[in-house]
Design a protein around this motif. Structure first.
Motif, PDB file in Angstrom:
ATOM      1  N   ILE A 156    -105.196 -34.702 -89.560  1.00  0.00           N
ATOM      2  CA  ILE A 156    -104.930 -35.226 -88.161  1.00  0.00           C
ATOM      3  C   ILE A 156    -105.014 -34.100 -86.832  1.00  0.00           C
ATOM      4  CG2 ILE A 156    -102.440 -35.229 -88.162  1.00  0.00           C
ATOM      5  CD1 ILE A 156    -102.461 -37.185 -85.917  1.00  0.00           C
ATOM      6  N   ILE A 157    -106.091 -34.185 -85.996  1.00  0.00           N
ATOM      7  CA  ILE A 157    -106.115 -33.184 -85.016  1.00  0.00           C
ATOM      8  C   ILE A 157    -105.754 -33.846 -83.935  1.00  0.00           C
ATOM      9  CG2 ILE A 157    -108.069 -32.477 -83.336  1.00  0.00           C
ATOM     10  CD1 ILE A 157    -110.166 -32.355 -85.356  1.00  0.00           C
ATOM     11  N   PHE A 158    -104.574 -32.736 -83.191  1.00  0.00           N
ATOM     12  CA  PHE A 158    -104.037 -33.237 -82.131  1.00  0.00           C
ATOM     13  C   PHE A 158    -104.490 -32.229 -80.938  1.00  0.00           C
ATOM     14  CE2 PHE A 158    -100.605 -33.604 -79.028  1.00  0.00           C
ATOM     15  CZ  PHE A 158     -99.883 -34.887 -79.601  1.00  0.00           C
ATOM     16  N   ILE A 159    -104.899 -32.768 -79.958  1.00  0.00           N
ATOM     17  CA  ILE A 159    -105.570 -32.274 -78.808  1.00  0.00           C
ATOM     18  C   ILE A 159    -104.437 -31.806 -77.888  1.00  0.00           C
ATOM     19  CG2 ILE A 159    -107.222 -32.418 -76.945  1.00  0.00           C
ATOM     20  CD1 ILE A 159    -108.729 -32.494 -79.554  1.00  0.00           C
ATOM     21  N   SER A 160    -104.279 -30.714 -77.501  1.00  0.00           N
ATOM     22  CA  SER A 160    -103.358 -30.143 -76.289  1.00  0.00           C
ATOM     23  C   SER A 160    -102.134 -30.266 -76.786  1.00  0.00           C
ATOM     24  CB  SER A 160    -103.733 -30.895 -74.970  1.00  0.00           C
ATOM     25  OG  SER A 160    -102.842 -30.260 -73.984  1.00  0.00           O
ATOM     26  N   PRO A 161    -101.604 -29.592 -78.128  1.00  0.00           N
ATOM     27  CA  PRO A 161    -100.231 -30.097 -78.418  1.00  0.00           C
ATOM     28  C   PRO A 161     -99.216 -29.135 -77.683  1.00  0.00           C
ATOM     29  CG  PRO A 161    -101.514 -28.438 -79.992  1.00  0.00           C
ATOM     30  CD  PRO A 161    -102.606 -28.986 -79.063  1.00  0.00           C
ATOM     31  N   ASN A 162     -99.634 -28.085 -76.763  1.00  0.00           N
ATOM     32  CA  ASN A 162     -98.908 -27.252 -76.241  1.00  0.00           C
ATOM     33  C   ASN A 162     -98.328 -28.046 -74.736  1.00  0.00           C
ATOM     34  OD1 ASN A 162    -101.962 -26.752 -75.793  1.00  0.00           O
ATOM     35  ND2 ASN A 162    -101.194 -25.272 -74.092  1.00  0.00           N
ATOM     36  N   PHE A 163     -99.101 -29.042 -74.406  1.00  0.00           N
ATOM     37  CA  PHE A 163     -98.778 -29.493 -72.841  1.00  0.00           C
ATOM     38  C   PHE A 163     -99.068 -31.101 -73.097  1.00  0.00           C
ATOM     39  CE2 PHE A 163     -99.578 -31.203 -68.796  1.00  0.00           C
ATOM     40  CZ  PHE A 163     -98.547 -30.320 -68.075  1.00  0.00           C
ATOM     41  N   PRO A 164     -98.049 -31.874 -72.541  1.00  0.00           N
ATOM     42  CA  PRO A 164     -96.890 -31.396 -71.894  1.00  0.00           C
ATOM     43  C   PRO A 164     -95.986 -30.739 -73.295  1.00  0.00           C
ATOM     44  CG  PRO A 164     -97.333 -33.744 -71.566  1.00  0.00           C
ATOM     45  CD  PRO A 164     -98.287 -33.382 -72.299  1.00  0.00           C
ATOM     46  N   THR A 165     -95.057 -29.833 -72.549  1.00  0.00           N
ATOM     47  CA  THR A 165     -94.452 -29.086 -73.515  1.00  0.00           C
ATOM     48  C   THR A 165     -93.625 -29.792 -74.595  1.00  0.00           C
ATOM     49  OG1 THR A 165     -92.726 -28.929 -71.904  1.00  0.00           O
ATOM     50  CG2 THR A 165     -94.209 -27.338 -71.650  1.00  0.00           C
ATOM     51  N   ASN A 166     -93.144 -30.934 -74.385  1.00  0.00           N
ATOM     52  CA  ASN A 166     -92.510 -31.641 -75.402  1.00  0.00           C
ATOM     53  C   ASN A 166     -93.362 -32.269 -76.511  1.00  0.00           C
ATOM     54  OD1 ASN A 166     -93.341 -33.268 -73.065  1.00  0.00           O
ATOM     55  ND2 ASN A 166     -92.143 -34.929 -74.022  1.00  0.00           N
ATOM     56  N   TYR A 167     -94.599 -32.147 -76.515  1.00  0.00           N
ATOM     57  CA  TYR A 167     -95.540 -32.880 -77.350  1.00  0.00           C
ATOM     58  C   TYR A 167     -95.579 -32.343 -78.762  1.00  0.00           C
ATOM     59  CZ  TYR A 167     -97.280 -36.680 -74.616  1.00  0.00           C
ATOM     60  OH  TYR A 167     -97.453 -37.591 -73.596  1.00  0.00           O
ATOM     61  N   TRP A 168     -94.988 -31.005 -78.563  1.00  0.00           N
ATOM     62  CA  TRP A 168     -94.842 -30.368 -80.179  1.00  0.00           C
ATOM     63  C   TRP A 168     -94.169 -31.032 -80.843  1.00  0.00           C
ATOM     64  CZ3 TRP A 168     -90.413 -28.840 -82.553  1.00  0.00           C
ATOM     65  CH2 TRP A 168     -89.393 -28.642 -81.759  1.00  0.00           C
ATOM     66  N   ILE A 169     -93.207 -31.932 -80.689  1.00  0.00           N
ATOM     67  CA  ILE A 169     -92.335 -32.550 -81.529  1.00  0.00           C
ATOM     68  C   ILE A 169     -93.219 -33.859 -82.385  1.00  0.00           C
ATOM     69  CG2 ILE A 169     -90.217 -34.060 -81.580  1.00  0.00           C
ATOM     70  CD1 ILE A 169     -89.411 -32.898 -78.887  1.00  0.00           C
ATOM     71  N   PHE A 170     -94.139 -34.263 -81.481  1.00  0.00           N
ATOM     72  CA  PHE A 170     -95.049 -35.302 -82.129  1.00  0.00           C
ATOM     73  C   PHE A 170     -96.009 -34.480 -83.483  1.00  0.00           C
ATOM     74  CE2 PHE A 170     -95.617 -37.557 -77.968  1.00  0.00           C
ATOM     75  CZ  PHE A 170     -95.168 -38.614 -78.568  1.00  0.00           C
ATOM     76  N   ASP A 210    -105.799 -24.947 -75.194  1.00  0.00           N
ATOM     77  CA  ASP A 210    -106.171 -23.803 -74.417  1.00  0.00           C
ATOM     78  C   ASP A 210    -105.417 -22.618 -74.166  1.00  0.00           C
ATOM     79  OD1 ASP A 210    -104.636 -25.198 -72.618  1.00  0.00           O
ATOM     80  OD2 ASP A 210    -106.044 -25.812 -71.200  1.00  0.00           O
ATOM     81  N   GLN A 211    -104.327 -22.513 -74.859  1.00  0.00           N
ATOM     82  CA  GLN A 211    -103.317 -21.435 -74.721  1.00  0.00           C
ATOM     83  C   GLN A 211    -103.653 -20.805 -75.798  1.00  0.00           C
ATOM     84  OE1 GLN A 211     -99.330 -22.662 -74.413  1.00  0.00           O
ATOM     85  NE2 GLN A 211     -98.360 -20.927 -73.966  1.00  0.00           N
ATOM     86  N   PRO A 212    -103.644 -19.278 -75.683  1.00  0.00           N
ATOM     87  CA  PRO A 212    -103.883 -18.464 -76.975  1.00  0.00           C
ATOM     88  C   PRO A 212    -102.594 -18.535 -77.908  1.00  0.00           C
ATOM     89  CG  PRO A 212    -104.196 -17.317 -74.929  1.00  0.00           C
ATOM     90  CD  PRO A 212    -103.660 -18.645 -74.456  1.00  0.00           C
ATOM     91  N   TYR A 213    -103.025 -18.554 -79.201  1.00  0.00           N
ATOM     92  CA  TYR A 213    -101.883 -18.883 -80.184  1.00  0.00           C
ATOM     93  C   TYR A 213    -100.747 -17.872 -80.282  1.00  0.00           C
ATOM     94  CZ  TYR A 213     -99.919 -19.371 -84.868  1.00  0.00           C
ATOM     95  OH  TYR A 213     -98.951 -19.770 -85.854  1.00  0.00           O
ATOM     96  N   GLY A 214    -100.778 -16.746 -79.566  1.00  0.00           N
ATOM     97  CA  GLY A 214     -99.644 -15.755 -79.752  1.00  0.00           C
ATOM     98  C   GLY A 214     -98.866 -16.333 -78.539  1.00  0.00           C
ATOM     99  N   PHE A 229    -106.837 -24.138 -83.279  1.00  0.00           N
ATOM    100  CA  PHE A 229    -108.266 -23.612 -82.625  1.00  0.00           C
ATOM    101  C   PHE A 229    -107.895 -23.352 -81.293  1.00  0.00           C
ATOM    102  CE2 PHE A 229    -112.518 -22.858 -84.259  1.00  0.00           C
ATOM    103  CZ  PHE A 229    -113.282 -22.861 -82.771  1.00  0.00           C
ATOM    104  N   TRP A 230    -108.132 -22.099 -80.960  1.00  0.00           N
ATOM    105  CA  TRP A 230    -107.878 -22.071 -79.393  1.00  0.00           C
ATOM    106  C   TRP A 230    -109.273 -22.129 -78.661  1.00  0.00           C
ATOM    107  CZ3 TRP A 230    -110.393 -17.735 -76.561  1.00  0.00           C
ATOM    108  CH2 TRP A 230    -110.158 -17.557 -75.353  1.00  0.00           C
ATOM    109  N   VAL A 231    -109.599 -22.971 -77.380  1.00  0.00           N
ATOM    110  CA  VAL A 231    -110.492 -22.709 -76.889  1.00  0.00           C
ATOM    111  C   VAL A 231    -110.225 -22.340 -75.280  1.00  0.00           C
ATOM    112  CG1 VAL A 231    -111.668 -24.763 -77.969  1.00  0.00           C
ATOM    113  CG2 VAL A 231    -110.152 -25.344 -76.025  1.00  0.00           C
ATOM    114  N   SER A 232    -111.254 -21.629 -74.663  1.00  0.00           N
ATOM    115  CA  SER A 232    -111.018 -21.040 -73.423  1.00  0.00           C
ATOM    116  C   SER A 232    -110.492 -22.083 -72.319  1.00  0.00           C
ATOM    117  CB  SER A 232    -112.188 -20.198 -73.102  1.00  0.00           C
ATOM    118  OG  SER A 232    -113.445 -21.001 -72.801  1.00  0.00           O
ATOM    119  N   SER A 233    -111.024 -23.312 -72.615  1.00  0.00           N
ATOM    120  CA  SER A 233    -110.887 -24.590 -71.579  1.00  0.00           C
ATOM    121  C   SER A 233    -110.867 -26.001 -72.334  1.00  0.00           C
ATOM    122  CB  SER A 233    -111.837 -24.357 -70.516  1.00  0.00           C
ATOM    123  OG  SER A 233    -111.641 -25.649 -69.592  1.00  0.00           O
TER     124      SER A 233
END
Length: 416
Positions: free
Chosen positions: A4-18, A34-38, A52-56
């Protein structure tokens, strides 16, 4: 193992729980963001098999290449999802381009994103809708407004939330709208509905049947919150009314929803309105093929002692869930706007509502237009307790006579 590919797992910030619940269910969870892994939260890093990080995320070429790489490395993708209104169209294009059959395809977009098309499917389900007109020409729009009566509401046919949505009171304001509206953006005009928004929130399995159902109420229009820079309130119901449940399920069938978390919106009329219905009747507003935004999934969990993140992940992995709701309560949201002279200060709230509060924190700036700047979320057994909470939270001190005199002086000065 399903990919499964999850697009924008970092925003909203609670979506990491999915993502966490997907991984716990044995799926290979691949994130694109679009947020660097680190800079990702440790909880999110632990919830992904690869990132996978993308610049935008606005750059379609980058995102397409990211999907292609993940397919090359991990094999065919079983699911691709963002659960985010902003990316629904691009999600569908990606599924179509890479032959990912689970979820809406590019050809499905008009009926799930364009408000004018949504009405057709609501009507097929036997659900009343407000009259509307495509705002293509001024004269025709003026004629429509005269037919249904002012005020009318103008909104983008394909828009997110209440962005660029206006209540127009007369011919003068209509002419001004046509002078200032966004070029190349299709708008629709609807007759004004005096109602509060009632939602149907559900997780639907692959057969179009609900695994979980809830609902919320927005007593204050988000359009007014955005346009007047006001406070924001809404709440999760303790029990879903039968009429909202019936209409929600009918809309699921009409729109052909499968394997999704949905948020369908309805108006409950606050007064009798000609051509719409009697006070208390329910008419359609719009569909959202994703969870209700921001912290609403957490609020649903608080209200019903459940875990909608896991129920959704169970639906993806197994097409059923054994998670049940527990004790039911009202869950209230208040988004207070900075700059208002509230009687209760933050420390007062923490002290007075210590036993009821679940969340008390700042709202991200990107969401503050519709939600306010500081949120407080609390649960209550009765509506009377919740109503008292709202009164306390929104009560403001009146300006002192000295301040009022100073304000009047400034307003009257030649430089003002």
């Amino acid at each position: 193992m399903k990919n499964i590919i999850f697009i924008s797992p970092n925003f909203p910030t609670n979506y990491w729980i999915f993502c966490r619940e997907l991984k716990k269910n044995g799926l290979n969870v691949l994130g694109i963001g679009d947020q660097p892994y680190g800079e990702l939260a440790d909880e999110l890093k632990d919830s992904l098999n690869e990132y996978f990080w993308v610049s935008s995320l606005e750059n379609d070429d980058e995102v397409y290449r990211a999907v292609a790489f993940l397919i090359y490395k991990h094999g065919p993708i079983d699911w691709l999802e963002s659960n985010n209104e902003y990316w629904l169209e691009r999600d569908a294009r990606l599924r179509t381009a890479f032959h990912i059959l689970s979820g809406f395809q590019e050809e499905d977009i008009p009926r799930i994103k364009y408000k004018s098309r949504m009405k057709e499917y609501y009507k097929k389900a036997g659900i009343p809708v407000a009259r509307y007109h495509v705002a293509d020409a001024l004269e025709d729009s003026l004629a429509f407004a005269e037919t249904v009566g002012y005020p009318v509401v103008v909104k983008p046919d394909n828009g997110v939330g209440a962005s660029h949505t206006f209540k127009i009171a007369d011919e003068r304001q209509m002419k001004r709208f046509f002078r200032e509206k966004r070029p190349h953006t299709p708008y629709i005009i609807e007759e004004f509905v005096d109602g509060e928004v009632n939602s149907y929130d559900a997780i639907i399995d692959s057969h179009g049947e609900p695994l979980f159902e809830a609902g919320n109420v927005t007593p204050v229009s988000i359009m007014e919150v955005v346009n007047q820079n006001d406070n924001s309130i809404f709440y999760i119901r303790k029990q879903l009314p039968d009429d909202i449940r019936e209409m929600g399920r009918a809309a699921v069938k009409s729109f052909g929803v499968r394997s999704r978390f949905v948020h369908f919106e309805f108006f409950r009329l606050l007064r009798d309105q000609e051509n719409l219905g009697k006070k208390g009747d329910v008419i359609a507003l719009e569909v959202n093929m994703r969870p209700s935004g921001g912290v609403t999934p957490d609020m649903i969990n608080f209200a019903h002692s459940t875990d909608v993140y896991k129920i959704w992940a169970d639906m993806i992995a197994f097409d059923f869930s054994t998670i049940l709701a527990g004790k039911h309560a009202y869950c209230a949201f208040v988004g207070r706007r900075d700059g208002k002279n509230f009687i209760l200060k933050h420390t007062d709230i923490l002290d007075q509502y210590h036993d009821s509060l679940r969340i008390a924190e700042r709202i991200p700036d990107v969401l503050s237009g519709a939600m306010g700047n500081q949120m407080y979320i609390a649960t209550f057994d009765t509506k009377e307790e919740m109503d008292a909470f709202y009164r306390d939270m929104l009560a403001c001190r009146e300006e002192t006579p000295a301040k009022e005199a100073k304000k009047a002086s400034v307003e009257a000065s030649p430089a003002s």
